[in-house]
Write a protein that holds these residues in place. Sequence first.
Motif, PDB file in Angstrom:
ATOM      1  N   VAL A 500       0.844  -1.204   0.000  1.00 39.26           N
ATOM      2  CA  VAL A 500       0.000   0.000   0.000  1.00 39.26           C
ATOM      3  C   VAL A 500       0.879   1.255   0.000  1.00 39.26           C
ATOM      4  O   VAL A 500       0.626   2.221  -0.739  1.00 39.26           O
ATOM      5  CB  VAL A 500      -0.947   0.002   1.220  1.00 39.26           C
ATOM      6  CG1 VAL A 500      -1.661   1.353   1.343  1.00 39.26           C
ATOM      7  CG2 VAL A 500      -1.968  -1.120   1.098  1.00 39.26           C
ATOM      8  N   ALA A 501       1.933   1.233   0.826  1.00 37.27           N
ATOM      9  CA  ALA A 501       2.835   2.394   0.931  1.00 37.27           C
ATOM     10  C   ALA A 501       3.550   2.658  -0.384  1.00 37.27           C
ATOM     11  O   ALA A 501       3.797   3.817  -0.752  1.00 37.27           O
ATOM     12  CB  ALA A 501       3.845   2.163   2.049  1.00 37.27           C
ATOM     13  N   ASP A 502       3.904   1.588  -1.101  1.00 41.25           N
ATOM     14  CA  ASP A 502       4.608   1.728  -2.384  1.00 41.25           C
ATOM     15  C   ASP A 502       3.759   2.470  -3.416  1.00 41.25           C
ATOM     16  O   ASP A 502       4.285   3.025  -4.382  1.00 41.25           O
ATOM     17  CB  ASP A 502       4.998   0.358  -2.933  1.00 41.25           C
ATOM     18  CG  ASP A 502       6.170  -0.250  -2.171  1.00 41.25           C
ATOM     19  OD1 ASP A 502       6.849   0.511  -1.454  1.00 41.25           O
ATOM     20  OD2 ASP A 502       6.399  -1.474  -2.275  1.00 41.25           O
ATOM     21  N   HIS A 510       1.600   8.438  10.181  1.00 45.20           N
ATOM     22  CA  HIS A 510       0.723   7.382  10.703  1.00 45.20           C
ATOM     23  C   HIS A 510       0.995   6.038  10.010  1.00 45.20           C
ATOM     24  O   HIS A 510       1.079   5.000  10.667  1.00 45.20           O
ATOM     25  CB  HIS A 510      -0.745   7.783  10.497  1.00 45.20           C
ATOM     26  CG  HIS A 510      -1.709   6.707  10.891  1.00 45.20           C
ATOM     27  ND1 HIS A 510      -1.982   6.407  12.219  1.00 45.20           N
ATOM     28  CD2 HIS A 510      -2.438   5.823  10.130  1.00 45.20           C
ATOM     29  CE1 HIS A 510      -2.848   5.402  12.262  1.00 45.20           C
ATOM     30  NE2 HIS A 510      -3.144   5.039  11.012  1.00 45.20           N
ATOM     31  N   THR A 511       1.162   6.090   8.694  1.00 52.31           N
ATOM     32  CA  THR A 511       1.432   4.854   7.926  1.00 52.31           C
ATOM     33  C   THR A 511       2.765   4.252   8.342  1.00 52.31           C
ATOM     34  O   THR A 511       2.881   3.030   8.513  1.00 52.31           O
ATOM     35  CB  THR A 511       1.434   5.162   6.414  1.00 52.31           C
ATOM     36  OG1 THR A 511       0.166   5.712   6.041  1.00 52.31           O
ATOM     37  CG2 THR A 511       1.680   3.897   5.608  1.00 52.31           C
ATOM     38  N   ILE A 512       3.776   5.121   8.511  1.00 53.56           N
ATOM     39  CA  ILE A 512       5.110   4.633   8.920  1.00 53.56           C
ATOM     40  C   ILE A 512       5.042   3.991  10.303  1.00 53.56           C
ATOM     41  O   ILE A 512       5.611   2.919  10.538  1.00 53.56           O
ATOM     42  CB  ILE A 512       6.143   5.782   8.895  1.00 53.56           C
ATOM     43  CG1 ILE A 512       6.394   6.215   7.449  1.00 53.56           C
ATOM     44  CG2 ILE A 512       7.445   5.359   9.575  1.00 53.56           C
ATOM     45  CD1 ILE A 512       7.231   7.472   7.323  1.00 53.56           C
ATOM     46  N   LYS A 513       4.324   4.650  11.207  1.00 50.52           N
ATOM     47  CA  LYS A 513       4.194   4.108  12.564  1.00 50.52           C
ATOM     48  C   LYS A 513       3.498   2.750  12.551  1.00 50.52           C
ATOM     49  O   LYS A 513       3.926   1.803  13.226  1.00 50.52           O
ATOM     50  CB  LYS A 513       3.428   5.099  13.435  1.00 50.52           C
ATOM     51  CG  LYS A 513       3.336   4.678  14.895  1.00 50.52           C
ATOM     52  CD  LYS A 513       2.586   5.710  15.725  1.00 50.52           C
ATOM     53  CE  LYS A 513       2.481   5.254  17.174  1.00 50.52           C
ATOM     54  NZ  LYS A 513       1.702   6.200  17.998  1.00 50.52           N
ATOM     55  N   LYS A 514       2.422   2.666  11.772  1.00 50.25           N
ATOM     56  CA  LYS A 514       1.671   1.400  11.653  1.00 50.25           C
ATOM     57  C   LYS A 514       2.563   0.303  11.079  1.00 50.25           C
ATOM     58  O   LYS A 514       2.583  -0.831  11.572  1.00 50.25           O
ATOM     59  CB  LYS A 514       0.448   1.621  10.759  1.00 50.25           C
ATOM     60  CG  LYS A 514      -0.455   0.418  10.613  1.00 50.25           C
ATOM     61  CD  LYS A 514      -1.234   0.149  11.883  1.00 50.25           C
ATOM     62  CE  LYS A 514      -2.225  -0.978  11.702  1.00 50.25           C
ATOM     63  NZ  LYS A 514      -2.872  -1.373  12.963  1.00 50.25           N
ATOM     64  N   PHE A 515       3.318   0.662  10.054  1.00 43.88           N
ATOM     65  CA  PHE A 515       4.216  -0.298   9.413  1.00 43.88           C
ATOM     66  C   PHE A 515       5.267  -0.806  10.400  1.00 43.88           C
ATOM     67  O   PHE A 515       5.505  -2.021  10.512  1.00 43.88           O
ATOM     68  CB  PHE A 515       4.881   0.359   8.202  1.00 43.88           C
ATOM     69  CG  PHE A 515       5.876  -0.523   7.499  1.00 43.88           C
ATOM     70  CD1 PHE A 515       5.466  -1.487   6.604  1.00 43.88           C
ATOM     71  CD2 PHE A 515       7.234  -0.390   7.755  1.00 43.88           C
ATOM     72  CE1 PHE A 515       6.391  -2.314   5.978  1.00 43.88           C
ATOM     73  CE2 PHE A 515       8.160  -1.214   7.138  1.00 43.88           C
ATOM     74  CZ  PHE A 515       7.735  -2.176   6.237  1.00 43.88           C
TER      75      PHE A 515
END
Length: 631
Positions: A500-502, A510-515
Motif C-alpha cells: 500500500v505504501a509503495d 501514521h502509515t510509517i508508525k503502523k508499518f
Amino acid sequence: MAAHQSSEWRSVCEKFRLAQELSEIESRKDPENNPFRSKYKARDLLKEIHCSLKKIEIEEEGEADNEADCESRQMLDGELGSECGKSCSGDSPAGLRAARLAVVQYCLGVNHIETEELSAGEQHLMNCLKLIDKCTTTRENVSLFIQARNQLGILWAGRDEIEKAQGFLEIAESMYLLYMREDGQPPLDLEDFFVLEGEELSQQEKIRRFEMAYTHTLYYLAQVYKNLQQYEKAGQYCHSTLQRQLEYKQFVPLEWAINAATLSQYYITKTRYMEARHCLAAASVIATLAGEIPSEAAAKESDAECEKREELLQKRSEIARCWIKYCLNLMQDAKKLLEDNIGELDLDRQEELKRAHRNVEEEKEKGRKSAILFGSSDTFDSICSLEEKVSSMLPLDFEEARSIFLVGQSYVAQAKEYFAMDGHVTDHIEILQDHSALFKVLAFFEQDLERRCKMHKRRVDMLEPICKDLNAQYYLLICRQLQFELAETYYEMMDLKLAVADRQDQPDVHTIKKFNNLCSSSMKYYQMFLDSIRSPEGKFPEKLEDDLLRPALVARFRVARLQSKLISSNLDTQLENLSNSLESYNFVVQYCEENPEAKKAVETELELSIEMVSLLPLKINRIRSKIASCN
C-alpha cells in the motif's frame, strides 16, 4: 425344516433361547466384579444342548444303548469328529445334525471370545467349520458359514494377523455373493435350528439377519484393508457398509454419523469433495435421529439428561469439526490451483479455469453421484437439502470462496459449543487455528489490500489472547504453533502495508508508525518462538531437531528481513537495525555451512541470505560514512 416336538426337544429349544437371552441381554446387567456371570451361565446351557443333541442323534440312528449319557462336558473343548461324511444336502438327518452341532460350536466360540478366552473360542469356531466345511453352500448353512468366518476374521485381526483375517473375511464375502447369485432366497438363521414348529422366523426377519451378517463382513474388511494400508479399498468398503446399514436400518444414529463424518476426511485427502460433502450431510442428518439436545436446565435435573446432552453435544461438535476441515481444504486446494510462483492470485489462470473448469467438474460429478448416495425416503431429501448449502467444487473467485468460508465459520461456532476453552484446551485451540486458516485462505481471493489486511487482523484478534494466556510449560508445542502463526500473520500484514505504501508518493507519519508496529510485532513473536527452542540456560541448540529445522531458520530469515525493513530517519537507528539484520542473515548462512543437510529445507531463504550477507555491509558502511560526516 422339520422340528422335533418331543419334550426333550422343547427343552433344547428353550435352553437355546435362554442362552441367547443371557448372552445378549442379561450380560449387560452383570456386576463389575463378575462381568461374565451371564456369559458363563449361557455357556453351561450350550454344553447341555450339545449333550442333548448327541443323545437325540443316537436315538434317531436306532443305537442299542439308549441309556448312553454325557459323562463329561469337557469333550466340547476340542473333541469332535466330522458329521458331514454321510450327507449334507437339504434337510437330510446327517446334514441337519451337523448344522445344529455346528451352530452350538459357533455359539460356544463366540462365548469364549467374549469372555476373553481366545484360544478356546478359536477351537470352537474351527470345530464349527469342520462340521459344515464339506457341505456345499446351501440355504441351510450359508449364514453360519459367513458368521463363523466373520468371527475368525475378527479374532485374527485382534492378534495383528491381518492377512489371515483377510483370508477368512474375503471367503465370507465371496460366499455371500455366490449364494445371492445362485439362490438368493432367505437362508436359515442360526435360531431357525432351535425353534418349535410354527415358531420359525419370518422371511423378512431372515433376510434382515442375513444381510446384517454380510454388512458385518464388509465392515470388518474395511478395517482389514485400512490396516493393510489399502486405503482406496478400505474407503469403498466403509462406504458400502454405511449404505447397507441405512438400507436395512441396522445402525445407531450417533455411531453411524461419526463413521460417515470420519469417512469424509478420507475423501478430502483424495480431493473427492462431492463424496466428502455427501458423507457430512448424511452424518449431520442422521445425527439428529438421536434426538434433541436437552437444555442445560433439564441436564441439571437429571443424570440421564445430563449424559445425553454431553454425548449429543460432543458428537455433533465432532461432525462440525469435520465440516470445518471440508471447507478449509476445499478453499486451500483452490488456492494451490490458482496461485502464481510467489503465492499471489494468478488472474490469467483464474479466467482460464473459469471458462473450462465448471463443465468438466459437473460432468465428473454426474458420473459418480449415483454410486455414493446414502439415505432412505425419510432422510434422503434432508441430506440433499443440506448438500445444496455448500459447493463441492473448488471456488475460483472471492464470492465463491466467501460462501464456503461462511459455512465453515458457522460450524466453528457449533464446534465450540462443546469444545470450550474451559475443559478442552487443545481441541478449542485447534478449532481457533482452523478458523484462522479459513480467514487466511479467504484473504488470498481478496484483491483489495486493505480488506485483506483486516482479515489477517481478525486472525490476530482470535489467536493473540490465547497465546498470551497459555502456559508454555504445559502447552509448549501449541505455544510454538501460535507464536509462529502470529509472527507470520503480522508479517503478511506488514507486506500488505508495504505494498500500500509503495503506491503512495510519500507515506505519512501514521502509515510509517503502523508499518513499524507490524514489523515489531512480527519480530516479537518470531523471537518468542526462537527463544522457546533455547535450553533452560538460554543457549540456542547447535543442531536443530528435524521438526524445528525449517521453522527456526525461516524465523531467523524473516527477522533479518523485518529488521532491514524498519523505517527510521535516525541514522544510528538505521545502522543498528541493519547490523542486527546482517547478524540474522549470517546465522542462516553459517548454520547451513555447518550443517549441509539443512540446505534443502531452506533453499530459497538461504539463497537470499547469501545475497544479503554480501550486500548489507556496503549499505552499513554508507550509513557509517554519513554518521561520520555529520559528526
